[in-house]
Design an enzyme around this catalytic site. Structure first.
Site, PDB file in Angstrom:
ATOM      1  N   ARG A   1       5.097  10.864  -2.426  1.00  0.00           N
ATOM      2  CA  ARG A   1       4.821  10.539  -1.027  1.00  0.00           C
ATOM      3  C   ARG A   1       6.046  10.796  -0.149  1.00  0.00           C
ATOM      4  NH1 ARG A   1       4.796   4.373   1.288  1.00  0.00           N
ATOM      5  NH2 ARG A   1       4.179   4.884   3.424  1.00  0.00           N
TER       6      ARG A   1
ATOM      7  N   ASP B   1       1.283 -15.970   6.540  1.00  0.00           N
ATOM      8  CA  ASP B   1       0.834 -17.346   6.265  1.00  0.00           C
ATOM      9  C   ASP B   1       0.943 -17.677   4.778  1.00  0.00           C
ATOM     10  OD1 ASP B   1      -1.864 -17.463   8.759  1.00  0.00           O
ATOM     11  OD2 ASP B   1       0.305 -17.889   8.894  1.00  0.00           O
TER      12      ASP B   1
ATOM     13  N   ALA C   1       3.082  -1.151   4.688  1.00  0.00           N
ATOM     14  CA  ALA C   1       2.470  -1.199   6.027  1.00  0.00           C
ATOM     15  C   ALA C   1       1.965  -2.587   6.412  1.00  0.00           C
ATOM     16  CB  ALA C   1       1.331  -0.193   6.111  1.00  0.00           C
TER      17      ALA C   1
ATOM     18  N   TYR D   1      11.131   8.889   1.395  1.00  0.00           N
ATOM     19  CA  TYR D   1      11.164   7.815   0.392  1.00  0.00           C
ATOM     20  C   TYR D   1      11.885   8.216  -0.896  1.00  0.00           C
ATOM     21  CZ  TYR D   1       7.806   5.661   3.506  1.00  0.00           C
ATOM     22  OH  TYR D   1       7.204   5.118   4.616  1.00  0.00           O
TER      23      TYR D   1
ATOM     24  N   PRO E   1       0.779  -1.239   0.000  1.00  0.00           N
ATOM     25  CA  PRO E   1       0.000   0.000   0.000  1.00  0.00           C
ATOM     26  C   PRO E   1       0.807   1.285   0.000  1.00  0.00           C
ATOM     27  CG  PRO E   1      -0.126  -1.096   2.128  1.00  0.00           C
ATOM     28  CD  PRO E   1       0.536  -2.060   1.179  1.00  0.00           C
ATOM     29  N   ASN E   2       0.251   2.266  -0.725  1.00  0.00           N
ATOM     30  CA  ASN E   2       0.791   3.629  -0.809  1.00  0.00           C
ATOM     31  C   ASN E   2       2.040   3.742  -1.675  1.00  0.00           C
ATOM     32  OD1 ASN E   2      -1.182   4.685   1.122  1.00  0.00           O
ATOM     33  ND2 ASN E   2      -0.069   3.406   2.571  1.00  0.00           N
TER      34      ASN E   2
ATOM     35  N   ASN F   1       7.983  -5.754  -1.141  1.00  0.00           N
ATOM     36  CA  ASN F   1       7.920  -4.610  -0.233  1.00  0.00           C
ATOM     37  C   ASN F   1       6.474  -4.546   0.241  1.00  0.00           C
ATOM     38  OD1 ASN F   1       7.749  -2.231   1.139  1.00  0.00           O
ATOM     39  ND2 ASN F   1       8.954  -1.061  -0.337  1.00  0.00           N
TER      40      ASN F   1
ATOM     41  N   GLU G   1      12.567  -9.739   1.583  1.00  0.00           N
ATOM     42  CA  GLU G   1      11.744  -8.650   2.128  1.00  0.00           C
ATOM     43  C   GLU G   1      12.509  -7.361   1.889  1.00  0.00           C
ATOM     44  OE1 GLU G   1      10.342  -6.916   6.519  1.00  0.00           O
ATOM     45  OE2 GLU G   1      11.044  -8.998   6.337  1.00  0.00           O
TER      46      GLU G   1
ATOM     47  N   ARG H   1      13.346   3.955  12.244  1.00  0.00           N
ATOM     48  CA  ARG H   1      12.154   4.805  12.198  1.00  0.00           C
ATOM     49  C   ARG H   1      11.304   4.614  13.453  1.00  0.00           C
ATOM     50  NH1 ARG H   1       9.290   4.468   6.604  1.00  0.00           N
ATOM     51  NH2 ARG H   1       8.269   6.258   7.549  1.00  0.00           N
TER      52      ARG H   1
ATOM     53  N   HIS I   1      12.607  -3.012   1.976  1.00  0.00           N
ATOM     54  CA  HIS I   1      12.080  -1.718   2.409  1.00  0.00           C
ATOM     55  C   HIS I   1      13.002  -0.618   1.895  1.00  0.00           C
ATOM     56  CE1 HIS I   1       9.297  -3.716   5.123  1.00  0.00           C
ATOM     57  NE2 HIS I   1      10.312  -4.467   5.515  1.00  0.00           N
ATOM     58  N   ILE I   2      12.428   0.429   1.332  1.00  0.00           N
ATOM     59  CA  ILE I   2      13.208   1.547   0.806  1.00  0.00           C
ATOM     60  C   ILE I   2      13.969   2.218   1.956  1.00  0.00           C
ATOM     61  CG2 ILE I   2      13.010   3.837  -0.273  1.00  0.00           C
ATOM     62  CD1 ILE I   2      10.430   2.682  -1.658  1.00  0.00           C
TER      63      ILE I   2
END
Ligand code: DHK
Length: 145
Positions: free
Chosen positions: A18, A85, A75, A23, A10-11, A72, A96, A105, A98-99
């Protein structure tokens, strides 16, 4: 050879607009370009959704058609046991991504449900880091093929 799935949560469709101070200004379509360039001749399935259901459906799809997943979850990383799952059923490597460095954070970003099922976690390399993740995923899945 099976494709590499790059799944975004999301986002991230607002990437570039954003919170650019957090980011960066790279857009999601530029990130797609970075991934495809890094993959060279490997097939890439690049997607983004704001829907948890869709993200889980794509992981199910990847079980049969992907060599590896770069995800990614945004949230959903911190909220979705359902995604955890689903990823547990995937037989190949899961990166996994993440930027930002989520561990530097706010505390809400510190506990990932995905890290427990991920082969590797990459955080804080910025949008360019997607290229690093793709290079590593191609090398790893070449070995597995
Ligand atoms: C993206 C998000 O949307 C946040 O929810 C995460 C992640 C961080 C990123 O760094 O790519 O906390």
């Amino acid at each position: 050879m099976k494709q590499i799935y790059v799944l975004n949560g999301p986002n991230l469709n607002r990437l570039g607009l954003r919170e650019p101070q957090i980011y960066g200004s790279t857009t999601l379509s530029e990130v797609e370009r970075i991934c495809r360039d890094a993959a060279q001749d490997r097939g890439v399935e690049f997607r983004q959704t704001n829907s948890e259901e869709k993200l889980i459906d794509w992981v199910h799809e990847a079980i049969d058609s992907a060599a590896g997943i770069i995800i990614n979850p945004a949230a959903f990383t911190f909220t979705s046991l359902a995604l955890f799952d689903a990823l547990k059923m995937f037989p190949g490597p899961i990166f996994e991504f993440h930027i930002t460095n989520i561990h530097r954070r706010e505390a809400v970003y510190h506990h990932s449900h995905v890290s427990r099922v991920a082969t590797a976690v990459m955080a804080g390399l910025g949008a360019e880091g997607y290229g690093t993740a793709m290079g590593a995923m191609c090398r790893r899945t070449d070995l597995l093929d």
